[in-house]
Scaffold this motif. Structure first.
Motif, PDB file in Angstrom:
ATOM      1  N   THR A 173     -10.469 -48.316  20.205  1.00 54.39           N
ATOM      2  CA  THR A 173     -11.081 -49.167  21.223  1.00 54.39           C
ATOM      3  C   THR A 173      -9.918 -49.900  21.890  1.00 54.39           C
ATOM      4  O   THR A 173      -8.786 -49.793  21.445  1.00 54.39           O
ATOM      5  N   TYR A 226      -8.472 -50.242  16.447  1.00 57.26           N
ATOM      6  CA  TYR A 226      -9.227 -49.042  16.060  1.00 57.26           C
ATOM      7  C   TYR A 226     -10.404 -49.439  15.168  1.00 57.26           C
ATOM      8  O   TYR A 226     -10.341 -50.410  14.404  1.00 57.26           O
ATOM      9  N   GLY A 227     -11.493 -48.671  15.268  1.00 58.54           N
ATOM     10  CA  GLY A 227     -12.680 -48.929  14.468  1.00 58.54           C
ATOM     11  C   GLY A 227     -12.944 -47.813  13.465  1.00 58.54           C
ATOM     12  O   GLY A 227     -12.465 -46.684  13.631  1.00 58.54           O
ATOM     13  N   ARG A 267     -14.835 -53.318   1.491  1.00 61.07           N
ATOM     14  CA  ARG A 267     -15.306 -54.517   2.209  1.00 61.07           C
ATOM     15  C   ARG A 267     -16.518 -55.087   1.498  1.00 61.07           C
ATOM     16  O   ARG A 267     -17.436 -54.331   1.126  1.00 61.07           O
ATOM     17  N   PRO A 319     -20.951 -58.519   7.845  1.00 57.74           N
ATOM     18  CA  PRO A 319     -21.623 -57.648   8.826  1.00 57.74           C
ATOM     19  C   PRO A 319     -20.668 -56.926   9.757  1.00 57.74           C
ATOM     20  O   PRO A 319     -19.536 -57.355   9.969  1.00 57.74           O
ATOM     21  N   MET A 320     -21.164 -55.807  10.320  1.00 58.75           N
ATOM     22  CA  MET A 320     -20.343 -55.005  11.240  1.00 58.75           C
ATOM     23  C   MET A 320     -20.776 -55.236  12.685  1.00 58.75           C
ATOM     24  O   MET A 320     -21.904 -55.656  12.946  1.00 58.75           O
ATOM     25  N   HIS A 355     -21.350 -50.931  18.290  1.00 59.68           N
ATOM     26  CA  HIS A 355     -20.763 -50.611  19.599  1.00 59.68           C
ATOM     27  C   HIS A 355     -21.785 -49.858  20.441  1.00 59.68           C
ATOM     28  O   HIS A 355     -22.415 -48.908  19.955  1.00 59.68           O
ATOM     29  N   ILE A 399     -23.522 -62.069  19.464  1.00 56.00           N
ATOM     30  CA  ILE A 399     -24.429 -62.034  18.306  1.00 56.00           C
ATOM     31  C   ILE A 399     -25.799 -62.561  18.710  1.00 56.00           C
ATOM     32  O   ILE A 399     -25.922 -63.615  19.332  1.00 56.00           O
ATOM     33  N   ILE A 443     -27.320 -59.616  14.600  1.00 58.34           N
ATOM     34  CA  ILE A 443     -26.462 -58.435  14.804  1.00 58.34           C
ATOM     35  C   ILE A 443     -25.419 -58.735  15.883  1.00 58.34           C
ATOM     36  O   ILE A 443     -25.712 -59.406  16.873  1.00 58.34           O
ATOM     37  N   ARG A 501     -21.202 -55.037  20.954  1.00 53.32           N
ATOM     38  CA  ARG A 501     -20.104 -55.020  21.938  1.00 53.32           C
ATOM     39  C   ARG A 501     -20.032 -53.661  22.599  1.00 53.32           C
ATOM     40  O   ARG A 501     -20.226 -52.634  21.957  1.00 53.32           O
ATOM     41  N   SER A 513     -11.872 -58.425  19.235  1.00 52.83           N
ATOM     42  CA  SER A 513     -12.741 -59.046  20.233  1.00 52.83           C
ATOM     43  C   SER A 513     -13.058 -60.488  19.869  1.00 52.83           C
ATOM     44  O   SER A 513     -12.965 -60.899  18.707  1.00 52.83           O
ATOM     45  N   VAL A 520     -15.769 -63.143  19.117  1.00 51.10           N
ATOM     46  CA  VAL A 520     -17.144 -63.058  18.600  1.00 51.10           C
ATOM     47  C   VAL A 520     -17.894 -64.336  18.992  1.00 51.10           C
ATOM     48  O   VAL A 520     -17.509 -65.439  18.596  1.00 51.10           O
ATOM     49  N   GLU A 524     -20.467 -69.017   9.085  1.00 47.99           N
ATOM     50  CA  GLU A 524     -21.455 -68.184   9.782  1.00 47.99           C
ATOM     51  C   GLU A 524     -20.979 -66.758  10.015  1.00 47.99           C
ATOM     52  O   GLU A 524     -21.766 -65.851  10.181  1.00 47.99           O
ATOM     53  N   PRO A 563     -18.991 -64.181   8.116  1.00 50.69           N
ATOM     54  CA  PRO A 563     -18.385 -63.988   6.803  1.00 50.69           C
ATOM     55  C   PRO A 563     -16.981 -63.399   6.851  1.00 50.69           C
ATOM     56  O   PRO A 563     -16.130 -63.739   6.041  1.00 50.69           O
TER      57      PRO A 563
HETATM   58  O1  TXA Z   1     -12.420 -55.828  18.396  1.00 45.73           O
HETATM   59  C1  TXA Z   1     -13.211 -55.783  17.463  1.00 45.73           C
HETATM   60  O2  TXA Z   1     -14.089 -56.640  17.302  1.00 45.73           O
HETATM   61  C2  TXA Z   1     -13.072 -54.610  16.472  1.00 45.73           C
HETATM   62  C3  TXA Z   1     -13.380 -53.313  17.214  1.00 45.73           C
HETATM   63  C4  TXA Z   1     -13.360 -52.110  16.307  1.00 45.73           C
HETATM   64  O3  TXA Z   1     -14.604 -53.441  17.873  1.00 45.73           O
HETATM   65  N1  TXA Z   1     -13.946 -54.790  15.364  1.00 45.73           N
HETATM   66  C5  TXA Z   1     -13.731 -55.718  14.414  1.00 45.73           C
HETATM   67  O4  TXA Z   1     -14.672 -55.675  13.398  1.00 45.73           O
HETATM   68  O5  TXA Z   1     -12.812 -56.509  14.433  1.00 45.73           O
HETATM   69  P1  TXA Z   1     -14.515 -56.505  12.045  1.00 45.73           P
HETATM   70  O6  TXA Z   1     -15.664 -56.090  11.198  1.00 45.73           O
HETATM   71  O7  TXA Z   1     -13.171 -56.283  11.502  1.00 45.73           O
HETATM   72  O8  TXA Z   1     -14.718 -57.974  12.498  1.00 45.73           O
HETATM   73  C6  TXA Z   1     -15.992 -58.380  12.997  1.00 45.73           C
HETATM   74  C7  TXA Z   1     -16.201 -59.833  12.748  1.00 45.73           C
HETATM   75  C8  TXA Z   1     -16.225 -60.154  11.258  1.00 45.73           C
HETATM   76  O9  TXA Z   1     -15.570 -61.391  11.077  1.00 45.73           O
HETATM   77  C9  TXA Z   1     -17.715 -60.277  10.951  1.00 45.73           C
HETATM   78  O10 TXA Z   1     -17.982 -61.148   9.879  1.00 45.73           O
HETATM   79  C10 TXA Z   1     -18.235 -60.830  12.267  1.00 45.73           C
HETATM   80  O11 TXA Z   1     -17.483 -60.184  13.274  1.00 45.73           O
HETATM   81  N2  TXA Z   1     -19.664 -60.504  12.452  1.00 45.73           N
HETATM   82  C11 TXA Z   1     -20.213 -59.281  12.636  1.00 45.73           C
HETATM   83  N3  TXA Z   1     -21.556 -59.376  12.707  1.00 45.73           N
HETATM   84  C12 TXA Z   1     -21.870 -60.684  12.571  1.00 45.73           C
HETATM   85  C13 TXA Z   1     -23.089 -61.421  12.518  1.00 45.73           C
HETATM   86  N4  TXA Z   1     -24.267 -60.816  12.637  1.00 45.73           N
HETATM   87  N5  TXA Z   1     -23.016 -62.762  12.342  1.00 45.73           N
HETATM   88  C14 TXA Z   1     -21.822 -63.383  12.218  1.00 45.73           C
HETATM   89  N6  TXA Z   1     -20.626 -62.748  12.251  1.00 45.73           N
HETATM   90  C15 TXA Z   1     -20.658 -61.413  12.401  1.00 45.73           C
END
Ligand code: TXA
Ligand code: MG
Length: 321
Positions: free
Chosen positions: A36, A40-41, A61, A66-67, A70, A103, A121, A124, A183, A185, A222, A224
């Motif tokens: 991305t 990378y994802g 993990r 949460p994930m 996309h 979110i 959820i 992005r 990104s 959030v 909020e 995690p």
């Molecule tokens: O740029 C990015 O965001 C990349 C690319 C691959 O899209 N993704 C990324 O994912 O960084 P990850 O899982 O490494 O980080 C996502 C963050 C985590 O801190 C997770 O806890 C938070 O977003 N998150 C995801 N869903 C959530 C939710 N429903 N409520 C609160 N936090 C959430």
């Protein structure tokens, strides 16, 4: 035969054939690495519990983290969220495709496992051409955390993903990531607040939907994934200003320096002076430093002006022990 061929070529160019191979993997309970514009994802089908559990296992993990799902566009985002409103429309038309994660309440059609058991959820729409081609070919949403072992540094090239997961992961190569930092959030559940600083600034978001707050990224509960130590290399990482660095050099240390001019006789990595270029290079530079197995990675403290806020957030987290 086809499967063997895939296993023997873990990093592949993003040709139509290889994108179709990645789609086949996604449709068969599998996981793929993909580029991305941020990092990378490690992608799986948002609605496939088997594939979701594979992502968590591969990354080691915690399954309450949460994930991000996309999506191609607003229409897709509406299928997995509840409560998409005019403010979300404004945000998405301004920042999508791009590095803003929104979110909202989780649509009941999405398994809670995709969201770490939460009722919300994160969604992005990525800008990267290969991510978009993959989404189009797959025809549905792809959930993906950053493609690194949990707690370590996000990957900004296909080779970084391969370093963490080896030959068993099929990785689409989309070159070096444009932003190099994850990104932003933004929670739109009840009040709007930023849970993780990132490539889209707080100011830009406030210009679109009015004042948004930014919760303390380290102590908040909020989001995690931002709670604990993150973005950490294997070596201890410290932040020092230039004067401290010059007064106390050590040949077991790798230095990431802002100013031009290396410290003679020491391993130094030159970092760019603008925040956007610095962000792009940061994770690769830390990975490169870590590979030298130093006792210490010493990073020259960047400026504290607003454009550096996301970089400083990641560095302070990488240096927390
Ligand atoms: O740029 C990015 O965001 C990349 C690319 C691959 O899209 N993704 C990324 O994912 O960084 P990850 O899982 O490494 O980080 C996502 C963050 C985590 O801190 C997770 O806890 C938070 O977003 N998150 C995801 N869903 C959530 C939710 N429903 N409520 C609160 N936090 C959430
Ligand atoms: Mg991550």
């Amino acid at each position: 035969m086809q499967l063997l061929w895939i296993i023997n070529m873990p990093i592949v160019g993003a040709s139509q054939t290889n994108i179709q191979n990645a789609v086949n993997i996604l449709k068969n309970n599998g996981v793929v690495g993909f580029p991305t514009e941020t990092v990378y994802g490690l992608g799986c089908d948002t609605r496939n519990r088997t594939a979701i559990s594979r992502v968590y296992a591969l990354k080691n993990r915690p399954n309450n983290n949460p994930m991000i799902a996309h999506v191609l566009d607003i229409k897709d985002a509406k299928t997995i969220t509840t409560g998409w409103d005019s403010r979300c429309d404004l945000l998405a038309t301004t920042f999508w495709p791009g590095a803003l994660t929104i979110i909202l309440e989780r649509n009941p059609s999405v398994p809670e496992e995709a969201c770490g058991g939460l009722d919300t959820i994160a969604v992005r729409s990525p800008h990267h051409k290969v991510a978009r081609e993959l989404l189009i070919a797959f025809g549905s949403t792809i959930s993906a955390p950053s493609a690194n072992i949990s707690g370590f540094i996000s990957p900004t090239t296909a080779a970084h993903v391969h370093d963490d997961f080896g030959d068993s992961l099929y990785i689409l190569d989309g070159g070096a990531c444009r932003d190099g930092i994850e990104s932003t959030v933004l929670s739109m559940v009840k009040d709007s607040k930023i849970l993780r600083l990132g490539a889209v600034s707080q100011q830009k978001i406030s210009e679109i939907i009015g004042e948004v707050t930014c919760v303390d990224s380290i102590t908040q509960s909020e989001s995690p994934g931002t709670r604990d130590k993150h973005y950490a290399p294997k070596a201890k990482l410290v932040l020092r200003n230039k004067k401290e660095i010059v007064q106390d050099t050590n040949n077991q240390t790798v230095y990431l320096l802002l100013e031009s001019g290396e410290i003679v006789g020491h391993n130094t990595i030159q970092m760019p002076k603008t925040a956007t270029e610095y962000a792009k290079k940061l994770y690769g530079a830390i990975r490169e430093a870590d590979k030298l197995n130093p006792q210490l990675i010493c990073v020259e403290t960047p400026p504290t002006t607003p454009e550096w806020v996301a970089v400083n957030d990641r560095l302070s987290r990488a240096s927390s022990s």
